[in-house]
Design a protein around this motif. Structure first.
Motif, short mmCIF file in Angstrom:
data_model
loop_
_atom_site.label_atom_id
_atom_site.label_comp_id
_atom_site.label_asym_id
_atom_site.label_seq_id
_atom_site.Cartn_x
_atom_site.Cartn_y
_atom_site.Cartn_z
N LYS A 126 -10.20 14.76 12.68
CA LYS A 126 -11.57 14.06 12.93
C LYS A 126 -12.07 14.24 11.41
O LYS A 126 -12.79 13.35 10.72
CB LYS A 126 -12.15 14.58 13.85
CG LYS A 126 -13.46 13.86 14.10
CD LYS A 126 -14.10 14.06 15.42
CE LYS A 126 -15.57 13.28 15.68
NZ LYS A 126 -16.12 13.41 16.95
N VAL A 127 -12.21 15.29 10.64
CA VAL A 127 -12.85 15.60 9.71
C VAL A 127 -11.98 14.58 8.46
O VAL A 127 -12.80 14.00 7.64
CB VAL A 127 -12.73 17.00 9.04
CG1 VAL A 127 -13.15 17.24 7.56
CG2 VAL A 127 -13.59 17.83 10.04
N ILE A 128 -10.91 14.32 8.44
CA ILE A 128 -9.98 13.43 7.72
C ILE A 128 -10.45 12.10 7.90
O ILE A 128 -10.73 11.49 6.87
CB ILE A 128 -8.33 13.90 7.58
CG1 ILE A 128 -8.24 15.13 7.35
CG2 ILE A 128 -7.57 12.66 6.88
CD1 ILE A 128 -6.63 15.62 7.35
N MET A 134 -16.47 14.15 -3.31
CA MET A 134 -15.74 14.50 -2.15
C MET A 134 -16.28 15.92 -1.46
O MET A 134 -16.43 16.03 -0.30
CB MET A 134 -14.38 14.77 -2.63
CG MET A 134 -13.53 13.55 -3.19
SD MET A 134 -13.50 12.40 -1.72
CE MET A 134 -12.14 13.19 -0.53
N ARG A 135 -16.73 16.81 -2.45
CA ARG A 135 -17.55 17.92 -2.01
C ARG A 135 -18.87 17.63 -1.15
O ARG A 135 -19.04 18.21 0.02
CB ARG A 135 -17.74 18.96 -3.05
CG ARG A 135 -16.52 19.77 -3.46
CD ARG A 135 -16.78 20.81 -4.46
NE ARG A 135 -15.58 21.47 -4.39
CZ ARG A 135 -15.25 22.58 -5.48
NH1 ARG A 135 -16.13 22.65 -6.49
NH2 ARG A 135 -14.44 23.39 -5.38
N ARG A 136 -19.64 16.84 -1.77
CA ARG A 136 -20.69 16.04 -1.14
C ARG A 136 -20.10 15.46 0.30
O ARG A 136 -20.84 16.00 1.42
CB ARG A 136 -21.46 15.26 -1.52
CG ARG A 136 -22.73 15.61 -2.57
CD ARG A 136 -23.60 14.47 -3.11
NE ARG A 136 -22.85 13.40 -3.65
CZ ARG A 136 -22.41 12.97 -4.68
NH1 ARG A 136 -22.21 13.83 -5.73
NH2 ARG A 136 -21.70 11.80 -4.91
N LYS A 137 -19.41 14.64 0.49
CA LYS A 137 -19.01 14.27 1.66
C LYS A 137 -18.72 15.13 2.63
O LYS A 137 -18.81 15.38 3.76
CB LYS A 137 -17.95 13.18 1.40
CG LYS A 137 -18.39 11.82 0.94
CD LYS A 137 -17.48 10.58 1.09
CE LYS A 137 -15.85 11.02 1.33
NZ LYS A 137 -15.22 9.70 1.04
N TYR A 138 -17.69 16.00 2.17
CA TYR A 138 -17.27 17.24 2.91
C TYR A 138 -18.23 17.99 3.52
O TYR A 138 -18.15 18.34 4.87
CB TYR A 138 -16.16 18.16 2.11
CG TYR A 138 -15.67 19.25 3.02
CD1 TYR A 138 -14.38 18.83 4.02
CD2 TYR A 138 -15.92 20.46 3.09
CE1 TYR A 138 -14.02 19.88 4.71
CE2 TYR A 138 -15.41 21.55 3.77
CZ TYR A 138 -14.43 21.17 4.87
OH TYR A 138 -13.70 21.94 5.58
N ASN A 139 -19.37 18.48 2.71
CA ASN A 139 -20.37 19.30 3.20
C ASN A 139 -21.12 18.53 4.28
O ASN A 139 -21.51 19.17 5.22
CB ASN A 139 -21.26 19.81 2.14
CG ASN A 139 -20.41 20.68 1.18
OD1 ASN A 139 -19.74 21.63 1.74
ND2 ASN A 139 -20.84 20.86 -0.06
N LYS A 140 -21.43 17.24 4.08
CA LYS A 140 -22.24 16.46 4.89
C LYS A 140 -21.61 16.23 6.39
O LYS A 140 -22.03 16.40 7.43
CB LYS A 140 -22.33 15.00 4.40
CG LYS A 140 -23.26 13.95 5.04
CD LYS A 140 -23.68 12.78 4.38
CE LYS A 140 -24.54 11.95 5.04
NZ LYS A 140 -25.96 12.19 4.77
#
Length: 172
Positions: free
Chosen positions: A148-150, A129-135
């Motif tokens: 939009k982020v969600i 989840m952190r990888r996705k969020y940072n990407k």
């Protein structure tokens, strides 16, 4: 002054200092005293020595000894999933984004295992989840609206690699 002590004191760079320190057979207390003298003489700091030490092949090898076992043990100790996968709903993703903040130094406020415990999942799940969020932050920029982020967070990494949920329509 011994030859090895002179060699350490006369080191020009932190890399040379670390190499000379390793070669010497001095006791740790003597090396600590020489380190203070060397730093005063050259103007380098403790951080410079640590950086050089981390680049040194010998210290890298020592640091990595047992790393796989430590990682495996850590993953087992902090697996709160109880063998089931959780569904990342909009509410959970929103809560994750709220808890996934960093401090002024760029370090996460909550550690992986703390979030894993909170959400009842595993450390790899939180890291995913952190990888996705940072990407997503990199893709969309810092001023993007939370909704939009969600939306993007509910996609897989593969979809994100292709530009996100609305980048291309599939042709049938």
């Amino acid at each position: 002054m011994k030859k090895s002590e002179k060699l350490i004191i006369e080191s020009a760079t932190p890399d040379e200092y670390v190499t000379n320190s390793l070669k010497s057979r001095l006791k740790p207390a003597e090396k600590a005293r020489l380190a203070r003298m060397w730093m005063e003489r050259t103007g380098y700091t403790r951080d410079d020595i640590i950086r050089a030490r981390n680049r040194n092949a010998y210290w890298r090898k020592r640091k990595m000894e047992g790393a796989a076992e430590r990682t495996k043990r850590r993953m087992q100790e902090h697996d709160y999933s109880e063998g089931t996968a959780i569904e990342w709903t909009r509410e959970r993703i929103e809560e994750f984004i709220t808890l996934n903040r960093k401090d002024a130094y760029g370090r996460y406020i909550h550690r992986d295992w703390e979030l894993a415990q909170h959400f009842g999942t595993s450390i790899p799940s939180i890291q995913y989840m952190r990888r996705k969020y940072n990407k997503i932050r990199k893709m969309l920029g810092p001023g993007t609206k939370k909704d939009k982020v969600i939306d993007y967070m509910s996609c897989s990494e593969l979809v994100l690699q292709h530009g996100g949920p609305k980048s291309r329509k599939r042709s049938r």
